[in-house]
Design an enzyme around this catalytic site. Structure first.
Site, PDB file in Angstrom:
ATOM      1  N   SER A 154       0.837  -1.196   0.000  1.00  0.00           N
ATOM      2  CA  SER A 154       0.000   0.000   0.000  1.00  0.00           C
ATOM      3  C   SER A 154       0.874   1.248   0.000  1.00  0.00           C
ATOM      4  CB  SER A 154      -0.957  -0.050   1.197  1.00  0.00           C
ATOM      5  OG  SER A 154      -1.919   0.979   1.095  1.00  0.00           O
ATOM      6  N   ASP A 164      -5.381  -3.880  -3.050  1.00  0.00           N
ATOM      7  CA  ASP A 164      -4.396  -3.600  -2.004  1.00  0.00           C
ATOM      8  C   ASP A 164      -3.832  -4.897  -1.439  1.00  0.00           C
ATOM      9  OD1 ASP A 164      -3.014  -2.755   0.308  1.00  0.00           O
ATOM     10  OD2 ASP A 164      -4.298  -0.981   0.456  1.00  0.00           O
TER      11      ASP A 164
END
EC number: 3.1.1.5
Length: 1538
Positions: free
Chosen positions: A1268, A1386
């Site tokens: 991320s 993600d």
């Protein structure tokens, strides 16, 4: 007609005249009537007038027809009419159009009036359409350039190709197979010279054993090997009527399979040790040593008489019947008299048939016509007071399973070899001792845990080596010696004293002497002795033990020696006595050289007690190692006897040796000697000068006298550490040395002590005294800090004490073993120290030292170690050879002695998965052997490898008699299973799961050899290798690093090193180097087809392909040669850059066509010349010389100007350990430092501050991985490896993310997500551009969640912005990104802190920065049902005591991060992981506007955390190496200025 049409005729005439230029010759068929012309004349006239006007105004006149070439006047007329008629017409037309026609059109256009009437709505719609068109063009044609980048998919990991195994067991029939099996069996002797090989094999015999026939090996007197068939080796489970096992062992054996317990003759129980197949030896290493050393005395105290009788008959008769010999005489035996009377014939008969040996085993050695066995000969062996030694093969029986052919080399061949070729014998003994340590001792000590048995040998060896100092060196003399150290002890501090204080040695500078000069002197003296028909060793014993006055031999000494020998025996015996300081104690040993010429310039008042101490210590050491005057006198007498009794044999041998050796191109060269002068020596000269060591020219004792150091150690000093090479011999003058082992090492390192002990300084060629303070210096530099901190505080177990007069390090120093123990000063101790290099010179010139050690080892060997040595098989496999296949029966455990193995799993779909790699000291196959299951994977050799084969039968036998061995191996298996559970391998089964890749943690651990290969000619690999070697030295590789090129090999082994026979010597030399050093670099500095290039490829565990980044990325000639070698070693690409910058897409061009690069790539900055000078200069012309001179001057100018013109690089290493070569060195050593950054939105800004704190602390970062926001920050740092551009780009991106207008403009109908993702894509693309992950300066990866295939994926190639964007894609807020048909989200949904994957890449120390949010774990109690209205009221009720239930979105978020939480907890407990969590909980996920505030929080936390680690001593700083250098042994001891 003429009268009626006058006007018409006139007009027609005028028309004709005007048309005449256009129609010069009208057609005769064109006729006109008068009536037609009359009717249309006006119209025609008007038409023609208009046409003529229009043609004049618009159309240029046509060109004139070409004239008839009848006359020259026609040509001139045509040209004249062209210039004066056509050209003016064209100009007239252009002027008319520009001045009249065009203005008329413009006036008419602008004079028109148009009126448009529209309302506001129409205008607004038009304006909206225009704005929409422009915005569409900017949005979809300009701002989304990222979507139009050329397709660059991720690079697929290469698949391993298992080349067909051509080395099958029985592939060669007939004689070739027979010879191959025999040669493979005698490889245990190492490299054999041609005459030595002939000497061993000329008396070899073969014997046929029928199936079921037994052979008592304890009665066999020779070296036995299986040529064809199968033989089982059994050992008695009882000895002398006393069971060696517990009472239940027989029942256990009865219940086990038939192969584990057998009964022979129904009396004794036998257990199967091993099975010997084709090409394997039936004799153990100890039995081979006993064949060489049966006539060697054990200790110097046995006296000269017994020792004389022990060797004399052997050299007299050339046949000894004392296997395993008693060292006592046989001179009066009938056999000795018989042999003296019969001379050569008996020698030949006994050598060929071996029938004069006593206790002949019941073997029928085939058809022979030798004399019958004579019974009276063995009887005189039992003399009163002389006990017959037991066999080295007690209670061992061989049984043929099938019809078997065995070959036997009798013991007489080894005895003759020892006498005729003593140096070759010493070489063979050295090889066997080395393999004995690598195979038997290392296996028993480190693998089986038999510490008491192995260490007991060293303890018992002290009874042979203890030698007391002379009485005059004790008492007052010793007190005066101690007083010399008192002042120095008072002046120095405790930290300096604990390193040791060495007494000043004024003649230490004369130690180094050219070995080639000594060799030449020895050869010259041998030739002189041969010419004078006198033996070399006619001097008295004092000539050997005595000491000349000079610091070393010189040419003048040769002349004086020859003159003394001419004066007669009287002066010949007088000179050594006059020149020996031991015979005359008042002699000052360190006189000036001018005083040495005369023996009468002595001053009694110049007694140097230091020199006398050194000489006395040297005498004690030489006596302790078996190099006594009586032994050398015996060898000298034996050589006289051999020459006097059988001169014919001696002359035959000298002729034969000289003839054979002169024709042999491979002269004997000691593997540790860098001189090539030995090639000119003959075998006879070596045998005569080295057997007795009697040459007065090569007076080794004079050199060793200056090598002796007298050193003081205070109590607690560590002289020798466990696992290191012995620096030399320590002779205890006064005090006590404590020999012990660390208690924890037994359980920590079960696999051979080959695990790197980082932080130790590299071993020098001449390792003088090196001191340590405590055992804490055993701590590794950047290995797991927690484990090393525990090791510091662990205690040690004392084994025994070494008292004054004892010698420590005898076995390890003479045989070049590594120490199994620690040696610590129990009290204040004074020792004499002799370096290991001096011992190597002793062993080279006096083979009796090695033979004595071998004799003592065979006499002290426990029965258990003997059986282990008998069953262990030394196996040599070639590169690419498959040791066993998947699904085979597990019959043995393999221990890697030298080389590298790889275990691969073959899937049903044909894919090959790497299970692991095994380097030196590691083992494989225990689990299958213990569980009796089949092999789970295929094991093959990456390169030429030496293995110790531990058969399952031996394991079963030892398990019954010694249950502790089973427990030890069970601990090893349990530890490995625990590692598999705690550190699972990366997920398999996908395209991006590194299937077939060798880029795993196992592939970068325990690398011992690295090949440096250029891509093409012109790459500076030599400079690259030297810089890499320096970096490896600085980071502290265990046992040091050495580099090899062709020149170094030729200097050691001569010009025939790469010949067919020389490869045997080369392979042995390289194996010794790999065992001596922690890492060996092979630099391919020759052309592509040279043998050295092939050697660099075949010997490498890892191959570095070095190329110039700015050059052409096409396949080079060295790479083609590499592919043709079909090596399976790991291959890595190294790109050299002149500047610290890599253009986008450059690395992809290099990797695109190189699918064989399976170990990654590295970017290295190194200055080099792009146009190197040619290696072969061409013919120099004047123009070429001038051009070359101009190029040189231009290059010199550019060197000082061009680099200053360019901007300074973004990154300059603040510490030397952050350089590119240090990063590569840590990668090769498995000591890389990894940085793992977790996800957490805006909280990830704190990671920028943590990275800055790491950089300020001087901690290098080699691998970066992120999730991320961590993938974004990590990519910024990996791109330039500098915190300054990372900070600027991160702040710019945070400013874009903080703008809410961008998100509002990016909103869309929420079918998949609330935004289109365009603004997010733009922000990331503006940061990274079209750069690719391969172009990053540091190794980098990011992880994503593949929701299409429900698995995590790790990306290390491709466009940076795409995979960083995919790793940052929150579900619902941003749409997933599509990659090859899969949707990526993600990576934090599965693993928010990828420590496991980082560990799998080979990172040793990992800094993990977690910035994720903390879940609310408040206990809930709202009941079994829940009303939404009550939930809303409860949230707005400030007086409610019930916690608020989670919302639907919160439940979905927690559900998405379920697996991530479990991986996070596992990451915190990973060994070597330093978990960091800055205090960023008050900040939200989208608070990018607080950049500076969050950055300062991370920076302050990072500095505080690192300072805490520094205070605890667990910070893996490279600077700790300097501190450890203070704790460990210094390069040279501090000398007292006395």
């Amino acid at each position: 007609m003429a009268t009626d049409g006058g006007p018409l005729a006139a007009s027609s005439a005028s028309l004709d005249s005007s048309l005449s230029p256009l129609h010069a010759s009208p057609s005769p068929s064109s006729t006109y009537t008068a009536s037609s012309l009359a009717l249309s004349a006006p119209a025609i006239a008007a038409s023609f007038s208009v046409a003529s006007t229009f043609s004049n105004s618009l159309i240029p006149p046509p060109p004139l027809p070409p004239p008839t070439p009848s006359t020259m006047a026609g040509w001139f007329g045509w040209v004249f009419s062209f210039f004066f008629q056509v050209i003016p017409s064209v100009l007239y037309w252009v002027i008319t159009f520009a001045t009249i026609t065009l203005p008329t059109w413009l006036f008419t256009l602008f004079s028109m009036s148009l009126t448009f009437t529209m309302n506001f709505t129409t205008l607004l719609l038009i304006a909206l359409a225009i704005v929409s068109t422009i915005s569409w063009f900017i949005r979809y044609r300009f701002l989304n350039m990222y979507s139009r980048l050329p397709s660059e998919p991720q690079r697929k990991e290469p698949h391993l190709d298992l080349f067909p195994d051509v080395q099958e067991g029985d592939s060669k029939p007939g004689l070739a197979n027979y010879l191959d099996e025999f040669l493979s069996a005698i490889k245990v002797f190492g490299y054999l010279e041609r005459p030595v090989f002939h000497e061993l094999t000329r008396t070899m015999q073969t014997r046929k054993l029928i199936a079921g026939e037994t052979l008592m090996l304890e009665e066999e007197k020779g070296f036995c090997l299986v040529v064809d068939g199968l033989v089982q080796i059994f050992v008695k489970s009882m000895r002398d009527g006393k069971p060696n096992v517990d009472e239940g062992s027989n029942h256990m054996g009865a219940e086990s399979s038939d192969e584990d317990d057998h009964r022979v003759d129904g009396k004794q129980g036998y257990q199967l040790l091993t099975e010997v197949k084709n090409g394997a030896s039936m004799s153990s290493l100890f039995s081979i040593l006993s064949l060489f050393t049966e006539d060697i005395q054990l200790r110097a105290s046995e006296g000269s008489s017994s020792s004389a009788s022990s060797v004399g008959p052997s050299t007299n008769a050339r046949v000894s019947d004392s296997f395993p010999a008693s060292p006592h005489g046989l001179e009066d035996s009938p056999r000795s008299n018989f042999v003296r009377d019969h001379g050569d014939s008996v020698a030949h008969i006994s050598n060929s048939n071996g029938e004069l040996l006593p206790s002949v085993p019941p073997l029928n050695l085939g058809e022979s016509h030798a004399m019958p066995i004579q019974e009276p000969y063995p009887k005189p062996r039992s003399q009163p007071g002389k006990r017959r030694r037991k066999s080295v093969h007690p209670d061992i029986v061989a049984r043929a399973m099938v019809d078997t052919t065995i070959a036997i080399i009798p013991a007489s061949a080894f005895r003759r070899l020892t006498r005729v070729y003593p140096r070759a014998t010493a070489h063979i003994v050295q090889v066997i001792l080395t393999r004995l340590q690598r195979v038997t001792f290392a296996t028993a000590h480190s693998y089986l845990g038999l510490n008491n048995d192995v260490l007991g040998i060293e303890k018992q060896m002290t009874k042979f080596t203890t030698q007391d100092l002379p009485n005059e060196m004790r008492g007052a003399a010793l007190d005066r010696l101690k007083d010399k150290f008192i002042k120095e002890r008072d002046r120095l501090g405790p930290e300096e004293i604990i390193k040791g204080i060495a007494l000043h040695n004024p003649f230490a500078g004369r130690r180094r002497r050219s070995s080639s000069f000594l060799r030449k002197e020895a050869v010259l003296h041998a030739k002189m002795a041969a010419q004078s028909k006198r033996p070399v060793s006619m001097a008295s014993p004092e000539d050997i033990s005595g000491d000349r006055e000079s610091a070393g031999p010189s040419p003048g000494d040769l002349l004086s020696t020859i003159q003394l020998s001419r004066f007669g025996p009287r002066y010949e015996h007088l000179a050594p006595k006059l020149l020996s300081p031991l015979t005359d104690k008042e002699n000052p040993p360190f006189m000036a050289p001018v005083m040495h010429s005369s023996p009468f310039h002595r001053k009694k008042d110049a007694v140097d007690e230091d020199a006398l101490f050194r000489e006395s210590i040297l005498d004690c050491i030489m006596n302790g190692i078996g190099l006594t005057s009586s032994t050398r006198d015996v060898l000298r007498k034996s050589s006289h006897t051999s020459g006097d009794i059988s001169p014919k044999l001696l002359s035959y041998d000298s002729r034969r040796q000289k003839a054979v050796f002169t024709n042999n191109a491979f002269g004997f060269i000691d593997p540790y000697d860098s001189s090539a002068d030995g090639e000119t020596e003959s075998m006879m000269s070596m045998s005569m000068t080295s057997a007795g060591g009697t040459s007065p020219i090569v007076n080794l004792r004079e050199e060793l006298r200056n090598d002796i150091e007298i050193v003081y150690f205070p109590q607690g000093s560590v002289l020798v550490e466990q696992g290191e090479r012995h620096p030399g011999l320590y002779y205890v003058i006064d005090g006590f040395l404590d020999v012990g082992i660390p208690v924890s090492d037994k359980g920590e390192d079960l696999v051979g002590g080959s695990r790197p002990v980082y932080g130790q300084p590299p071993e020098e060629f001449f390792p003088t005294l090196k001191r340590t303070t405590t055992s804490s210096s055993r701590v590794s530099g950047v290995t797991s800090a927690t484990n090393d901190t525990k090791r510091k505080r662990q205690s040690r177990k004392s084994l025994y004490l070494i008292k004054p007069g004892g010698i420590q390090g005898y076995v390890g120093s003479v045989a070049s073993y590594r120490s199994y123990t620690d040696v610590v000063a129990k009290t204040d101790v004074y020792v004499g120290f002799l370096p290991r290099s001096s011992l190597e010179r002793i062993a080279e010139r006096y083979p009796i030292a090695l033979l004595t050690l071998a004799k003592r080892l065979t006499s002290l060997l426990p029965r258990l170690l003997l059986h282990i040595d008998f069953a262990l098989e030394w196996v040599q496999v070639s590169a690419g050879q498959v040791i066993y296949h998947q699904g085979d029966e597990s019959d043995a455990i393999y221990l890697v002695l030298n080389g590298r193995l790889r275990s691969v799993l073959e899937g049903t779909d044909g894919k090959i998965t790497v299970v692991g790699e095994y380097g030196q000291g590691e083992s494989v196959g225990e689990l299958e052997v213990m569980t009796e299951s089949t092999r789970p994977a295929t094991l093959h050799a990456i390169r030429d490898t030496e293995l110790a084969k531990f058969p399952r039968s031996l394991f079963n036998s030892l398990a019954q008699e010694h249950p502790g061995i089973t427990i030890q191996v069970s601990k090893l298996i349990a530890q490995r299973m625990r590692d598999l559970v705690e550190l699972p391998m990366p997920e398999k089964g996908g395209e991006h799961a590194n299937v077939g890749s060798v880029k795993t943690a196992a592939s970068v651990v325990n690398l011992r050899t690295v090949g440096i290969l250029p891509v093409t000619a012109g790459v500076p690999v030599v400079e690259f290798g030297h810089r890499l070697q320096n970096a490896l030295h600085q980071i502290g590789v265990t046992n040091g690093v050495t580099s090899l090129n062709q020149a170094a090999i030729l200097n050691h082994l001569g010009r025939h090193a790469f010949s067919k026979m020389g490869k045997l010597k080369l392979s042995q030399y390289l194996a010794d180097l790999e065992e001596k050093y922690g890492m060996v670099l092979y630099i391919a500095d020759t052309n592509v087809n040279s043998p050295w290039t092939q050697t660099c490829i075949t010997q490498a565990d890892c191959i570095l392909l070095v190329g110039l980044a700015e050059s052409s990325p096409s396949i080079g000639e060295y790479e083609r040669f590499l592919l043709g070698m079909k090596t399976t070693a790991r291959k890595e690409l190294v790109l050299l850059h002149s500047e610290r910058y890599c253009p986008p897409g450059l690395t992809r061009q290099w990797l695109k066509n190189r699918m064989w690069i399976n170990g990654g790539h590295h970017h290295i900055q190194m200055g080099f010349r792009l146009t190197p000078e040619p290696s072969h200069p061409q013919a120099k012309r004047l123009g070429a010389v001038l051009k070359q001179r101009v190029q040189v001057i231009q290059a010199e100018i550019q060197k000082y100007t061009s680099r200053r013109i360019r901007q300074t690089p973004l990154y300059s290493a603040q510490t030397p350990f952050k350089g590119d070569f240090h990063r590569l060195a840590r990668r090769l050593c498995g000591r890389s430092v990894g940085l793992v950054l977790g996800g957490g939105g805006a909280r990830g800004i704190a990671q920028v501050g943590v990275i800055k704190a790491l950089e300020e602390a001087g901690i290098p970062i080699d691998i970066i991985g992120g999730t991320s926001i961590g993938s974004f920050i990590g990519a910024l740092y990996a791109r330039d490896a500098d915190v300054v551009p990372m900070y600027g780009r991160a702040k710019k991106f945070a400013g874009r993310m903080a703008s809410m207008w961008r998100f509002m403009l990016d909103l869309t109908y929420p079918t998949t997500s609330y935004t289109t993702g365009h603004e997010f894509n733009r922000g990331i693309f503006k940061t990274f551009g079209d750069s690719q992950i391969e172009d990053f300066w540091l190794e980098y990866y990011c992880n994503t969640t593949n929701i299409s295939k429900s698995r995590p994926e790790f990306h290390s190639s491709g466009y940076t912005w795409r995979y960083v964007r995919a790793s940052m894609s929150l579900a619902g807020l941003i749409p997933p990104i599509c990659d090859e048909g899969s949707m990526l989200l993600d990576g934090g949904y599965i693993d928010n802190l990828t420590v496991t994957h980082m560990k799998g890449l080979g990172a040793d120390v990992i800094f993990a920065v977690d910035v994720g949010s903390i879940d609310d774990n408040t206990p809930q109690g709202y009941g079994d049902s829940l009303s939404g209205f009550w939930t809303v009221l409860n949230r707005w009720n400030p007086f409610s005591a019930c916690p608020n239930p989670p919302t639907l979105s919160e439940i979905q978020a927690r559900l998405a991060y379920v697996s991530s939480i479990d991986n996070l907890e596992r990451a915190k407990n990973t060994p070597g992981c330093l978990y960091m969590r800055p205090p960023i909980d008050p900040y939200g996920t989208l608070e990018f506007g607080k950049f500076d505030e969050i950055y300062q929080v991370g920076y302050a936390y990072g500095k505080q955390y690192l300072e805490k680690l520094r205070s605890e001593g667990s910070l893996p700083l490279p600077e700790e190496t300097e501190e450890k250098k203070k704790l460990q042994r210094t390069l040279a001891p501090r000398r007292a200025s006395i």
